[in-house]
Design an enzyme around this catalytic site. Structure first.
Site, PDB file in Angstrom:
ATOM      1  N   MET A  30       0.849  -1.195   0.000  1.00 36.48           N
ATOM      2  CA  MET A  30       0.000   0.000   0.000  1.00 36.48           C
ATOM      3  C   MET A  30       0.886   1.247   0.000  1.00 36.48           C
ATOM      4  SD  MET A  30      -3.455  -0.953   2.006  1.00 36.48           S
ATOM      5  CE  MET A  30      -2.908  -0.694   3.667  1.00 36.48           C
ATOM      6  N   HIS A  34       9.065   1.124   3.383  1.00 31.71           N
ATOM      7  CA  HIS A  34      10.165   1.163   4.354  1.00 31.71           C
ATOM      8  C   HIS A  34      11.046  -0.063   4.127  1.00 31.71           C
ATOM      9  CE1 HIS A  34       7.764  -1.857   6.359  1.00 31.71           C
ATOM     10  NE2 HIS A  34       6.767  -1.006   6.524  1.00 31.71           N
ATOM     11  N   GLY A  36      11.196  -2.868   5.421  1.00 32.45           N
ATOM     12  CA  GLY A  36      10.490  -4.153   5.362  1.00 32.45           C
ATOM     13  C   GLY A  36      10.020  -4.460   3.939  1.00 32.45           C
ATOM     14  N   HIS A  37       9.471  -3.447   3.265  1.00 33.09           N
ATOM     15  CA  HIS A  37       9.040  -3.642   1.876  1.00 33.09           C
ATOM     16  C   HIS A  37      10.246  -3.916   0.972  1.00 33.09           C
ATOM     17  CE1 HIS A  37       5.731  -0.867   3.358  1.00 33.09           C
ATOM     18  NE2 HIS A  37       5.039  -1.894   2.903  1.00 33.09           N
ATOM     19  N   LYS A 149       5.385  -9.910   9.333  1.00 33.43           N
ATOM     20  CA  LYS A 149       4.885  -9.013  10.368  1.00 33.43           C
ATOM     21  C   LYS A 149       3.352  -9.077  10.419  1.00 33.43           C
ATOM     22  CE  LYS A 149       4.027  -4.518  11.789  1.00 33.43           C
ATOM     23  NZ  LYS A 149       2.838  -3.995  11.160  1.00 33.43           N
ATOM     24  N   ASP A 150       2.742  -9.169   9.242  1.00 36.77           N
ATOM     25  CA  ASP A 150       1.284  -9.342   9.163  1.00 36.77           C
ATOM     26  C   ASP A 150       1.006 -10.845   9.111  1.00 36.77           C
ATOM     27  OD1 ASP A 150       0.437  -6.498   8.960  1.00 36.77           O
ATOM     28  OD2 ASP A 150       1.696  -6.571   7.187  1.00 36.77           O
ATOM     29  N   GLN A 153      -2.484 -12.007   8.177  1.00 34.68           N
ATOM     30  CA  GLN A 153      -2.747 -11.734   6.764  1.00 34.68           C
ATOM     31  C   GLN A 153      -2.113 -12.839   5.905  1.00 34.68           C
ATOM     32  OE1 GLN A 153      -2.620  -7.783   4.645  1.00 34.68           O
ATOM     33  NE2 GLN A 153      -0.529  -8.405   4.244  1.00 34.68           N
ATOM     34  N   ARG A 187       2.619   2.637   9.865  1.00 37.20           N
ATOM     35  CA  ARG A 187       1.887   3.363  10.915  1.00 37.20           C
ATOM     36  C   ARG A 187       2.822   3.873  12.020  1.00 37.20           C
ATOM     37  NH1 ARG A 187      -2.421  -0.509   9.361  1.00 37.20           N
ATOM     38  NH2 ARG A 187      -4.071   0.765   8.453  1.00 37.20           N
TER      39      ARG A 187
HETATM   40  O1  PAF Z   1      -0.064  -5.650   3.691  1.00 39.53           O
HETATM   41  C1  PAF Z   1      -0.504  -4.767   2.934  1.00 39.53           C
HETATM   42  O2  PAF Z   1       0.148  -3.764   2.664  1.00 39.53           O
HETATM   43  C2  PAF Z   1      -1.888  -4.930   2.324  1.00 39.53           C
HETATM   44  O3  PAF Z   1      -2.764  -5.537   3.201  1.00 39.53           O
HETATM   45  C3  PAF Z   1      -1.866  -5.669   0.965  1.00 39.53           C
HETATM   46  C4  PAF Z   1      -1.386  -7.102   1.093  1.00 39.53           C
HETATM   47  C5  PAF Z   1      -0.977  -4.923  -0.012  1.00 39.53           C
HETATM   48  C6  PAF Z   1      -3.285  -5.717   0.384  1.00 39.53           C
HETATM   49  O4  PAF Z   1      -3.805  -4.441   0.189  1.00 39.53           O
END
Ligand code: PAF
Length: 295
Positions: A30, A34, A36-37, A149-150, A153, A187
């Site tokens: 999204m 940072h 992590g990405h 981290k998620d 998810q 965040r």
């Molecule tokens: O983890 C995220 O940034 C979001 O939940 C994702 C997987 C890109 C879906 O919108």
């Protein structure tokens, strides 16, 4: 790096790569990127010939009183970071491109989506599952990379992909932390200086709970209660602190070997999540070695 905003152009690029027999890895984000990405992207680069990153602040995963409108949008900085780590293609769709008409289809991953974050953010994981399913259908990548981290998810997406026979491999990538242990998150930028100083306690409490369990304490409820209370005394509003089995995220019992401790807490209006994932030593000399949290 090429940037495309529409689905047809994205598919044309991927078709071309497929003709050249190139493999494709996909990192959905999204934005507000940072370290992590970036680790997701650099890991993807090691696994596939081409790496696509998407940036899309997905409206369907935010509740009515959540931070969709104020979620940080930092496209220019994000693009520079992605160029730096050699991303092949950035998919930057508008909401109209992703949802051209009011969507009537929903994807809900049963029980998993209702636990933990799902209980306090009803509908959140349905929105995540929907957009990730759409993106997977659009791109049809070989590999999908998501951050550990998620953790919930990741479990939801793994289950959706298995249940719907979506032909993609999934790789979870270990959480990247600041030097004081705070998990990197978009965040974190919402925190005041005082809150930022307090925030590393989340990871400290997870590690303390993990170490207590590894030292032999098997009353998990007591471990949860103790850490919840300490965090509350420090100024956090704890949403949940749950010792779970890592596969189905249900409450762990002392016979389970692979555990994850999931935590969500608020500092002021900022909600932070974190987890530790670990294996308990087996007493039966099977050669099963304990793994400490893999951050
Ligand atoms: O983890 C995220 O940034 C979001 O939940 C994702 C997987 C890109 C879906 O919108």
């Amino acid at each position: 790096m090429q940037t495309v905003t529409n689905i047809e152009a994205l598919r044309a690029n991927i078709r071309q790569w497929r003709q050249e027999r190139q493999s494709v890895a996909f990192v959905p984000t999204m934005g507000n990127l940072h370290a992590g990405h970036i680790k997701l992207v650099t890991t993807a680069k090691q696994q596939a010939d081409k790496v696509v990153v998407s940036i899309f602040v997905n409206p369907t995963q935010f509740g009515p009183n959540e931070d969709f409108a104020s979620y940080p949008r930092t496209e220019q900085q994000d693009q520079a970071k992605l160029i730096e780590c050699d991303t092949d293609l950035l998919f930057l769709p508008s909401a109209k491109e992703m949802y051209p008409q009011p969507i009537q289809t929903s994807i809900s991953v049963g029980g998993l989506s209702t636990l933990h974050c799902g209980a306090s953010r009803p509908g959140h994981f349905d929105g995540v599952a929907l957009v990730v399913c759409k993106l997977l259908n659009i791109l049809q990548p070989d590999l999908l990379l998501l951050g550990e981290k998620d953790f919930q998810q990741l479990a939801v997406i793994r289950r959706m992909v298995a249940d719907l026979n979506i032909p993609v491999a999934i790789q979870g990538v270990a959480t990247v932390r600041e030097t004081d242990g705070l998990a990197m998150s978009s965040r974190n930028g919402y925190l005041s200086a005082a809150q930022r100083r307090l925030a590393p306690r989340l990871y400290q409490s997870l590690c303390a709970a993990r170490d207590t369990i590894l030292a032999g304490k098997d009353d998990y409820q007591a471990v949860e209660d103790q850490q919840r209370q300490l965090l509350q005394q420090a100024g956090f509003a704890v949403d949940y602190f749950n010792v779970c089995r890592s596969d189905d995220l249900l409450p762990a019992n002392p016979n389970d070997h692979t555990l994850v401790i999931l935590l969500a807490a608020r500092l002021g209006t900022t909600r932070l999540i974190d987890n530790v994932y670990f294996c308990k030593q087996t007493p039966d000399r099977t050669g099963f070695l304990p793994i400490k949290e893999n951050a």
